[in-house]
Design a protein around this motif. Sequence first.
Motif, PDB file in Angstrom:
ATOM      1  N   THR A   2     -14.969 -50.193   5.887  1.00  0.00           N
ATOM      2  CA  THR A   2     -15.459 -51.071   4.826  1.00  0.00           C
ATOM      3  C   THR A   2     -15.953 -50.252   3.639  1.00  0.00           C
ATOM      4  O   THR A   2     -16.184 -49.044   3.749  1.00  0.00           O
ATOM      5  CB  THR A   2     -16.614 -51.959   5.323  1.00  0.00           C
ATOM      6  OG1 THR A   2     -17.736 -51.131   5.649  1.00  0.00           O
ATOM      7  CG2 THR A   2     -16.210 -52.805   6.516  1.00  0.00           C
ATOM      8  N   VAL A   3     -16.123 -50.912   2.518  1.00  0.00           N
ATOM      9  CA  VAL A   3     -16.620 -50.255   1.312  1.00  0.00           C
ATOM     10  C   VAL A   3     -18.013 -49.681   1.571  1.00  0.00           C
ATOM     11  O   VAL A   3     -18.297 -48.538   1.202  1.00  0.00           O
ATOM     12  CB  VAL A   3     -16.636 -51.242   0.124  1.00  0.00           C
ATOM     13  CG1 VAL A   3     -17.365 -50.662  -1.067  1.00  0.00           C
ATOM     14  CG2 VAL A   3     -15.219 -51.631  -0.249  1.00  0.00           C
ATOM     15  N   THR A   8     -21.489 -44.932   2.469  1.00  0.00           N
ATOM     16  CA  THR A   8     -22.455 -44.234   3.325  1.00  0.00           C
ATOM     17  C   THR A   8     -21.923 -42.871   3.744  1.00  0.00           C
ATOM     18  O   THR A   8     -22.651 -41.871   3.725  1.00  0.00           O
ATOM     19  CB  THR A   8     -22.789 -45.090   4.556  1.00  0.00           C
ATOM     20  OG1 THR A   8     -23.342 -46.332   4.113  1.00  0.00           O
ATOM     21  CG2 THR A   8     -23.774 -44.387   5.468  1.00  0.00           C
ATOM     22  N   VAL A   9     -20.650 -42.816   4.118  1.00  0.00           N
ATOM     23  CA  VAL A   9     -20.024 -41.540   4.499  1.00  0.00           C
ATOM     24  C   VAL A   9     -20.049 -40.571   3.325  1.00  0.00           C
ATOM     25  O   VAL A   9     -20.390 -39.388   3.480  1.00  0.00           O
ATOM     26  CB  VAL A   9     -18.583 -41.766   5.004  1.00  0.00           C
ATOM     27  CG1 VAL A   9     -17.813 -40.454   5.112  1.00  0.00           C
ATOM     28  CG2 VAL A   9     -18.594 -42.496   6.336  1.00  0.00           C
ATOM     29  N   ARG A  14     -22.181 -35.847   0.920  1.00  0.00           N
ATOM     30  CA  ARG A  14     -22.414 -35.364  -0.449  1.00  0.00           C
ATOM     31  C   ARG A  14     -21.114 -35.040  -1.176  1.00  0.00           C
ATOM     32  O   ARG A  14     -20.948 -33.964  -1.762  1.00  0.00           O
ATOM     33  CB  ARG A  14     -23.347 -34.157  -0.435  1.00  0.00           C
ATOM     34  CG  ARG A  14     -24.709 -34.477   0.093  1.00  0.00           C
ATOM     35  CD  ARG A  14     -25.610 -33.290   0.080  1.00  0.00           C
ATOM     36  NE  ARG A  14     -26.900 -33.659   0.662  1.00  0.00           N
ATOM     37  CZ  ARG A  14     -27.767 -32.804   1.106  1.00  0.00           C
ATOM     38  NH1 ARG A  14     -27.517 -31.504   1.047  1.00  0.00           N
ATOM     39  NH2 ARG A  14     -28.904 -33.224   1.609  1.00  0.00           N
ATOM     40  N   VAL A  15     -20.194 -35.993  -1.105  1.00  0.00           N
ATOM     41  CA  VAL A  15     -18.905 -35.849  -1.793  1.00  0.00           C
ATOM     42  C   VAL A  15     -18.726 -36.999  -2.773  1.00  0.00           C
ATOM     43  O   VAL A  15     -19.340 -38.049  -2.633  1.00  0.00           O
ATOM     44  CB  VAL A  15     -17.717 -35.804  -0.799  1.00  0.00           C
ATOM     45  CG1 VAL A  15     -17.811 -34.579   0.099  1.00  0.00           C
ATOM     46  CG2 VAL A  15     -17.639 -37.071   0.031  1.00  0.00           C
ATOM     47  N   GLY A  16     -17.888 -36.800  -3.746  1.00  0.00           N
ATOM     48  CA  GLY A  16     -17.653 -37.812  -4.761  1.00  0.00           C
ATOM     49  C   GLY A  16     -16.399 -38.635  -4.548  1.00  0.00           C
ATOM     50  O   GLY A  16     -16.168 -39.599  -5.248  1.00  0.00           O
ATOM     51  N   THR A  32     -12.953 -42.861  -5.460  1.00  0.00           N
ATOM     52  CA  THR A  32     -14.197 -42.223  -5.879  1.00  0.00           C
ATOM     53  C   THR A  32     -15.394 -43.120  -5.595  1.00  0.00           C
ATOM     54  O   THR A  32     -15.268 -44.338  -5.449  1.00  0.00           O
ATOM     55  CB  THR A  32     -14.171 -41.907  -7.387  1.00  0.00           C
ATOM     56  OG1 THR A  32     -14.097 -43.142  -8.110  1.00  0.00           O
ATOM     57  CG2 THR A  32     -13.006 -41.000  -7.753  1.00  0.00           C
ATOM     58  N   ARG A  33     -16.544 -42.496  -5.524  1.00  0.00           N
ATOM     59  CA  ARG A  33     -17.785 -43.228  -5.317  1.00  0.00           C
ATOM     60  C   ARG A  33     -18.018 -44.217  -6.458  1.00  0.00           C
ATOM     61  O   ARG A  33     -18.425 -45.360  -6.237  1.00  0.00           O
ATOM     62  CB  ARG A  33     -18.964 -42.264  -5.216  1.00  0.00           C
ATOM     63  CG  ARG A  33     -20.267 -42.981  -4.920  1.00  0.00           C
ATOM     64  CD  ARG A  33     -21.440 -42.047  -4.877  1.00  0.00           C
ATOM     65  NE  ARG A  33     -21.227 -41.022  -3.860  1.00  0.00           N
ATOM     66  CZ  ARG A  33     -21.839 -39.843  -3.877  1.00  0.00           C
ATOM     67  NH1 ARG A  33     -22.667 -39.534  -4.829  1.00  0.00           N
ATOM     68  NH2 ARG A  33     -21.614 -38.969  -2.934  1.00  0.00           N
TER      69      ARG A  33
END
Length: 76
Positions: A2-3, A8-9, A14-16, A32-33
């Motif tokens: 899910t979105v 959360t992942v 700490r990735v974009g 992308t986030r």
Amino acid sequence: MTVEVALTVMAGARVGHLLVCDADSRRTGFVTRARLTAVRDGSGYTDRIRLRDIGARSGVYDAAPAPAPVAAAARP
């Protein structure tokens, strides 16, 4: 996925962005986030929307990023 889980992942790692793969584990793009946040904040969002449901239909996926070039080791 899910979105909300994807966001959360991404925050935990700490990735974009996340790579998106099909059922055969082939890369189909990345998300992308910022784009996922925009989807989550949209008027049609529900907590049951999955990445596969929004990808091609809404243009959330970007082209898969090219691998970073590997620098050649300097020879002594």
